[in-house]
Design a protein around this motif. Structure first.
Motif, PDB file in Angstrom:
ATOM      1  N   LEU A  83      10.226 -15.063   6.223  1.00 52.50           N
ATOM      2  CA  LEU A  83      10.060 -16.511   6.111  1.00 52.50           C
ATOM      3  C   LEU A  83      11.333 -17.076   5.475  1.00 52.50           C
ATOM      4  CD1 LEU A  83       6.418 -16.693   4.653  1.00 52.50           C
ATOM      5  CD2 LEU A  83       7.117 -17.109   7.028  1.00 52.50           C
ATOM      6  N   ASN A  84      11.704 -18.295   5.828  1.00 50.42           N
ATOM      7  CA  ASN A  84      12.841 -18.933   5.158  1.00 50.42           C
ATOM      8  C   ASN A  84      12.481 -19.132   3.685  1.00 50.42           C
ATOM      9  OD1 ASN A  84      14.242 -19.178   7.606  1.00 50.42           O
ATOM     10  ND2 ASN A  84      13.261 -21.128   8.069  1.00 50.42           N
ATOM     11  N   LYS A 112      13.614 -23.043  -0.597  1.00 52.31           N
ATOM     12  CA  LYS A 112      12.441 -23.748  -0.093  1.00 52.31           C
ATOM     13  C   LYS A 112      11.801 -22.936   1.042  1.00 52.31           C
ATOM     14  CE  LYS A 112      12.324 -27.695  -2.408  1.00 52.31           C
ATOM     15  NZ  LYS A 112      11.181 -28.009  -3.262  1.00 52.31           N
ATOM     16  N   ILE A 113      10.482 -22.838   1.010  1.00 58.56           N
ATOM     17  CA  ILE A 113       9.788 -22.009   2.002  1.00 58.56           C
ATOM     18  C   ILE A 113       9.531 -22.796   3.283  1.00 58.56           C
ATOM     19  CG2 ILE A 113       7.584 -20.867   2.520  1.00 58.56           C
ATOM     20  CD1 ILE A 113       7.501 -19.906  -0.280  1.00 58.56           C
ATOM     21  N   ASP A 157      12.103 -22.385 -10.927  1.00 62.90           N
ATOM     22  CA  ASP A 157      13.239 -23.319 -10.865  1.00 62.90           C
ATOM     23  C   ASP A 157      13.190 -24.116  -9.562  1.00 62.90           C
ATOM     24  OD1 ASP A 157      14.193 -22.453 -13.286  1.00 62.90           O
ATOM     25  OD2 ASP A 157      15.446 -20.876 -12.393  1.00 62.90           O
ATOM     26  N   ILE A 158      12.769 -23.452  -8.472  1.00 58.37           N
ATOM     27  CA  ILE A 158      12.709 -24.119  -7.158  1.00 58.37           C
ATOM     28  C   ILE A 158      11.388 -24.873  -7.009  1.00 58.37           C
ATOM     29  CG2 ILE A 158      12.711 -23.717  -4.654  1.00 58.37           C
ATOM     30  CD1 ILE A 158      14.412 -21.160  -5.302  1.00 58.37           C
ATOM     31  N   TYR A 159      10.321 -24.271  -7.514  1.00 58.54           N
ATOM     32  CA  TYR A 159       8.979 -24.862  -7.396  1.00 58.54           C
ATOM     33  C   TYR A 159       8.285 -24.940  -8.760  1.00 58.54           C
ATOM     34  CZ  TYR A 159       9.018 -24.368  -2.263  1.00 58.54           C
ATOM     35  OH  TYR A 159       9.288 -24.480  -0.915  1.00 58.54           O
ATOM     36  N   GLU A 164       3.313 -28.557  -4.890  1.00 61.49           N
ATOM     37  CA  GLU A 164       4.405 -28.693  -3.915  1.00 61.49           C
ATOM     38  C   GLU A 164       4.639 -27.337  -3.222  1.00 61.49           C
ATOM     39  OE1 GLU A 164       9.180 -29.368  -3.613  1.00 61.49           O
ATOM     40  OE2 GLU A 164       8.240 -29.764  -5.567  1.00 61.49           O
ATOM     41  N   TYR A 165       4.566 -26.287  -4.015  1.00 60.81           N
ATOM     42  CA  TYR A 165       4.686 -24.927  -3.476  1.00 60.81           C
ATOM     43  C   TYR A 165       3.590 -24.674  -2.443  1.00 60.81           C
ATOM     44  CZ  TYR A 165       4.995 -19.742  -3.721  1.00 60.81           C
ATOM     45  OH  TYR A 165       5.124 -18.404  -3.444  1.00 60.81           O
ATOM     46  N   ALA A 166       2.351 -25.004  -2.817  1.00 57.36           N
ATOM     47  CA  ALA A 166       1.221 -24.807  -1.904  1.00 57.36           C
ATOM     48  C   ALA A 166       1.439 -25.571  -0.601  1.00 57.36           C
ATOM     49  CB  ALA A 166      -0.081 -25.251  -2.572  1.00 57.36           C
TER      50      ALA A 166
END
Length: 368
Positions: A83-84, A112-113, A157-159, A164-166
């Motif tokens: 996954l990205n 970011k996923i 740090d990213i999420y 937002e992650y979900a």
């Protein structure tokens, strides 16, 4: 009483997915790592073995077949690291299973996923489906989106915000499901150790700071968010597993704590549930499965060893489950795959095939 024949997945006799890797694949992997064969040669060997294993599954009478996960090292990391925003890495420790630590390998978020449109598993599925043709239903297994909520994976740090992650995880998986559907997949299974872990007396793999109830609610939101617009003719099941590595397990606990939320409300077509030993608890949590809702695949056979279960005992257990779920809503299978990782469980290929054929035979006795 007549029961309708189940013509769509999950089937009366089904299986979770992974199969013991033949010696030729173990050798080819080793040769590839040592640089004596190319990735293309490795792939050709895997393809030959997938052709054989598809034939064998059809021969023992299975209506749904998989590629045995022969191109993967681990049931989950191989998918997730493509996954990205996710990468695979070697941590300091493996996971602690009963009496053993697993091989060290995990994934972590580095950006970011999102779904990678060139995800290799989609190409793998297209080739696999061609091998199967119209002889059986080609089943694809992927790790559940909730696997990305295990401890140590989300990058704060990213999420910093779990919601937002979900949302990004949900969108990535919606795109994944669409990609598999467009590739011809009509039977997709989400493998989930994380949700089963939310039942354990002490939640394993939790670093979120959230309570069990909050995590269960979030898991449902993620699962149903992913399934929201799924095509009507795509069957999606989930397999709730307590860990499967070289015939050992990670944790114990019944399904009681998640059943009122997930069994009652998760919008899947079926649940594959582990019921092969005392660690699994009783069938009582099945009372939360909606009548006429998802099929329940009782994992009353073990994939951890080759001894065949007592037939009368199996029939009695299915009968017992009908106190909570009607017979026409039940199916049977092993509790897990035979090789969730490349190492495989401790039984022979002959024992694996004998067990799968046995499940098919008993299913015919129960459902006709």
């Amino acid at each position: 009483m007549t029961t309708k024949t189940l013509i769509s997945a999950p089937f009366r006799a089904d299986h979770v997915g992974s199969l013991l890797r033949p010696e030729s694949i173990h050798k080819a992997r080793k040769d590839f790592q040592e640089g004596t064969i190319t990735s293309q040669q490795l792939r050709e060997i895997e393809t030959e073995e997938i052709k054989k294993v598809v034939d064998k599954q059809i021969e023992v009478g299975l209506q749904a077949v998989t590629d045995g996960e022969f191109r993967r090292r681990f049931w989950h990391t191989d998918f997730l690291e493509h996954l990205n925003g996710v990468e695979g890495y070697v941590p300091d420790h493996g996971f602690k299973f009963k009496d053993v630590e697993t091989e060290r390998y995990d994934v972590r978020v580095v950006g970011k996923i999102s779904f990678n449109p060139d995800h290799p598993h989609v190409k793998d599925f297209i080739e696999f489906k061609e091998i199967v043709g119209d002889r059986a239903v080609a089943k694809q297994t992927i790790p559940s989106p909730n696997q990305l909520f295990n401890a140590g994976i989300r990058n704060l740090d990213i999420y910093p915000d779990i919601d937002e992650y979900a949302n990004d995880v949900i969108q990535a998986y919606r795109d994944a499901i669409k990609a598999f559907y467009d590739a011809g997949c009509r039977y997709l299974q989400l493998d989930d150790v994380y949700i089963a872990g939310l039942n354990a007396p002490e939640i394993p793999f939790n670093d979120s700071g959230y309570s069990r109830e909050e995590l269960i609610a979030l898991a449902l939101r993620v699962a149903n968010g992913v399934l929201e617009d799924k095509p009507e003719d795509l069957i999606v099941t989930t397999h709730l597993c307590r860990g499967n590595y070289r015939s050992t397990w990670a944790f114990e606990g019944s399904y009681a704590k998640i059943a009122p939320t997930l069994f009652a409300k998760e919008k899947v077509n079926g649940f594959f549930l582990e019921y092969d030993d005392d660690r699994s608890g009783d069938f009582q949590p099945l009372e939360h499965i909606p009548n006429g809702g998802p099929q329940v695949v009782l994992g009353v056979f073990t994939s951890k060893h080759g001894t065949l279960e007592d037939k009368e005992n199996i029939k009695a257990r299915v009968e017992e489950a009908t106190k909570f779920v009607p017979l026409e809503q039940l199916c049977i299978s092993p509790q897990c795959g035979f090789a969730s990782t490349h190492h495989g469980n401790i039984l022979t290929e002959e024992e694996q095939w004998a067990k799968l054929k046995y499940i098919v035979d008993i299913s015919k006795e129960i459902w006709g």
